[in-house]
Design a protein around this motif. Structure first.
Motif, PDB file in Angstrom:
ATOM      1  N   LEU A  70       3.002 -11.689  -1.845  1.00  0.00           N
ATOM      2  CA  LEU A  70       1.816 -10.999  -1.339  1.00  0.00           C
ATOM      3  C   LEU A  70       1.311 -11.638  -0.048  1.00  0.00           C
ATOM      4  O   LEU A  70       1.078 -10.962   0.948  1.00  0.00           O
ATOM      5  N   VAL A  71       1.203 -12.965  -0.074  1.00  0.00           N
ATOM      6  CA  VAL A  71       0.613 -13.649   1.080  1.00  0.00           C
ATOM      7  C   VAL A  71       1.557 -13.571   2.283  1.00  0.00           C
ATOM      8  O   VAL A  71       1.128 -13.421   3.424  1.00  0.00           O
ATOM      9  N   HIS A 122       1.382 -10.297   4.179  1.00  0.00           N
ATOM     10  CA  HIS A 122       0.255 -10.258   5.112  1.00  0.00           C
ATOM     11  C   HIS A 122       0.503 -11.148   6.323  1.00  0.00           C
ATOM     12  O   HIS A 122       0.196 -10.777   7.449  1.00  0.00           O
ATOM     13  N   ASP A 123       1.090 -12.347   6.070  1.00  0.00           N
ATOM     14  CA  ASP A 123       1.386 -13.253   7.182  1.00  0.00           C
ATOM     15  C   ASP A 123       2.338 -12.598   8.182  1.00  0.00           C
ATOM     16  O   ASP A 123       2.200 -12.755   9.387  1.00  0.00           O
ATOM     17  N   SER A 154      -4.833  -7.112   9.776  1.00  0.00           N
ATOM     18  CA  SER A 154      -5.913  -7.845   9.123  1.00  0.00           C
ATOM     19  C   SER A 154      -6.270  -7.111   7.835  1.00  0.00           C
ATOM     20  O   SER A 154      -5.890  -5.957   7.647  1.00  0.00           O
ATOM     21  N   THR A 155      -6.974  -7.775   6.957  1.00  0.00           N
ATOM     22  CA  THR A 155      -7.344  -7.123   5.701  1.00  0.00           C
ATOM     23  C   THR A 155      -8.248  -5.922   5.960  1.00  0.00           C
ATOM     24  O   THR A 155      -8.186  -4.933   5.240  1.00  0.00           O
ATOM     25  N   GLU A 156      -9.076  -6.021   7.031  1.00  0.00           N
ATOM     26  CA  GLU A 156      -9.950  -4.891   7.357  1.00  0.00           C
ATOM     27  C   GLU A 156      -9.137  -3.663   7.745  1.00  0.00           C
ATOM     28  O   GLU A 156      -9.385  -2.562   7.272  1.00  0.00           O
ATOM     29  N   LEU A 210      -6.068  -3.064   7.045  1.00  0.00           N
ATOM     30  CA  LEU A 210      -5.298  -2.607   5.890  1.00  0.00           C
ATOM     31  C   LEU A 210      -6.186  -1.768   4.974  1.00  0.00           C
ATOM     32  O   LEU A 210      -5.767  -0.731   4.461  1.00  0.00           O
ATOM     33  N   ASP A 211      -7.432  -2.210   4.831  1.00  0.00           N
ATOM     34  CA  ASP A 211      -8.356  -1.489   3.966  1.00  0.00           C
ATOM     35  C   ASP A 211      -8.696  -0.118   4.558  1.00  0.00           C
ATOM     36  O   ASP A 211      -8.771   0.883   3.855  1.00  0.00           O
ATOM     37  N   ARG A 226      -5.828   2.077   3.991  1.00  0.00           N
ATOM     38  CA  ARG A 226      -5.796   2.473   2.588  1.00  0.00           C
ATOM     39  C   ARG A 226      -6.739   3.660   2.346  1.00  0.00           C
ATOM     40  O   ARG A 226      -6.365   4.664   1.750  1.00  0.00           O
ATOM     41  N   SER A 266      -0.531  -1.556  -0.722  1.00  0.00           N
ATOM     42  CA  SER A 266      -0.274  -2.974  -0.459  1.00  0.00           C
ATOM     43  C   SER A 266       0.993  -3.132   0.357  1.00  0.00           C
ATOM     44  O   SER A 266       1.777  -2.205   0.511  1.00  0.00           O
TER      45      SER A 266
END
Lengths: 115, 271
Positions: free
Chosen positions: A29-30, A33-34, A39-41, A43-44, A47, A68
């Motif tokens: 998972l990590v 993303h790396d 960024s998580t933003e 990605l969100d 989504r 994901s």
């Protein structure tokens, strides 16, 4: 995901899984993303937009939906898991499009006439 | 004068996973095979290669004086006491980091290439300038990692940088392997790590208390304790570098008896 005999026994006994499989899952998972510069933003946001598009066509459980990044062999894939709500009869519940349902009813009417 | 010198970067991203120990032991092992080998300490901030080789008291000049043309290369090189095929080029003063550029590293390595079959570069931890300088002078790389989440994650970052800089081949050494923990599935397996990092495995090194003893003495294991588990692993890695086809140690075989048989059964993949 590969499961070993130990994993299965642990599952049956409701014990915590051996830590190696936890490590493997967390790493995958990590690293996904790396390796992507998302960024998580972002990605969100992606989504939410994907869910919106899919929700136009089928009724989905928005709270359950997950998008994901998964990674294998240095290849990263975007994986969307979107549970589709089903009707009582087990059919996939399509969003009702007015035009489509009218066409459908006309078709059946036509068939009736042929009989 | 040696032609076709192999310049190998030994890197890891994370600190403390065994870069310097691998560099020292590979240096000794290659030298033992009759190959002239230079080990270059590129960790100018926190140098330790001299200490692991037991050469810390014999340093007169360093890479810094060579670059500033205050001495010749052969004056700065420290020849190993027992293995005359092995020489160390010590890292200079940490203040060098202020002005050192990739071209400086290339200059040093070009000088070394004229005299040695192998140049092993002991890379500093991190992915910043120190790493980039060392990488710029390298052709191929060995990534060292441990079967731990943080070490594997950092190794992945480094591999990404090596790939974008066209360093190849990049091979993996999995260090500090504990067969029993792996058998109990309380440690990432060899397949887990090679699958995640997608690198060919050059070798694995078993966890071995003797490594600490050897660093205490400043005598790499491959020099005197060739029968210790880790020393065998290092020697195998050196042979594989030279193209010999040495099979990998199977960590499951390392623990034997009924208990080990049971643990192997539990490792069976069902689906």
């Amino acid at each position: 995901m590969a499961m070993t005999l130990r994993d299965i026994i642990n599952k049956l006994l409701r014990r915590q899984p051996a830590s190696a499989s936890t490590a493997r899952e967390r790493l995958q998972l990590v690293l996904a993303h790396d390796r992507s510069d998302l960024s998580t933003e972002l990605l969100d946001q992606m989504r939410r937009e994907i869910l919106e598009v899919v929700a136009k066509y089928v009724e989905i459980d928005v709270d359950e939906g997950a998008v994901s990044l998964e990674t294998e062999d240095r290849m990263t894939a975007l994986v969307a898991n979107l549970p589709i709500k089903r009707t009582m009869t087990g059919q996939i519940k399509l969003k009702e499009h007015k035009d489509q349902s009218e066409e459908n009813s006309q078709e059946t009417e036509g068939k009736d006439q042929n009989y | 004068m040696a032609t076709d010198t192999r310049v190998i970067l030994i890197c890891s991203g994370k600190g403390g996973v065994g870069k310097t120990t691998l560099t020292a032991n590979l240096g000794i092992s290659l030298a033992r095979q009759g190959l002239t080998t230079a080990v270059l300490d590129a960790d100018f901030g926190l140098r330790n290669l001299d200490l692991l080789l037991g050469l810390e008291n014999r340093i007169v000049y360093t890479a810094q004086e060579v670059l500033e043309e205050e001495c010749r290369l052969d004056q700065a090189l420290v020849k190993h006491k027992q293995e005359s095929n092995l020489s160390l080029l010590p890292a200079g003063n940490p203040r060098m980091l202020d002005w050192l550029k990739p071209d400086d590293m290339k200059r040093i390595v070009d000088m070394l290439k004229e005299h040695f079959n192998y140049v092993l570069i002991d890379c500093p931890a991190g992915v910043e300038d120190g790493f980039k300088n060392a990488m710029s002078a390298s052709q191929e790389a060995i990534v060292v990692t441990n079967p731990e989440v943080s070490a594997v994650r950092d190794a992945d970052r480094v591999i990404g940088l090596l790939n974008t800089n066209a360093i190849k081949p990049v091979q993996l050494v999995l260090n500090r392997v504990r067969p029993k923990m792996m058998a109990n599935q309380e440690m990432l397996s060899i397949d887990d790590v090679t699958d995640i990092l997608a690198l060919p495995l050059l070798g694995l090194v078993l966890e071995d208390e003797q490594v600490i003893v050897s660093t205490n003495r400043g005598e790499p294991l491959t020099l005197n304790s060739v029968n210790s588990p880790a020393a065998k692993c290092y020697l195998n890695i050196a042979k594989r570098l030279q193209g010999e086809n040495i099979p990998l140690i199977d960590p499951a075989e390392e623990s034997s008896g009924l208990g080990a048989k049971f643990r192997r059964l539990m490792q069976t993949k069902i689906f």
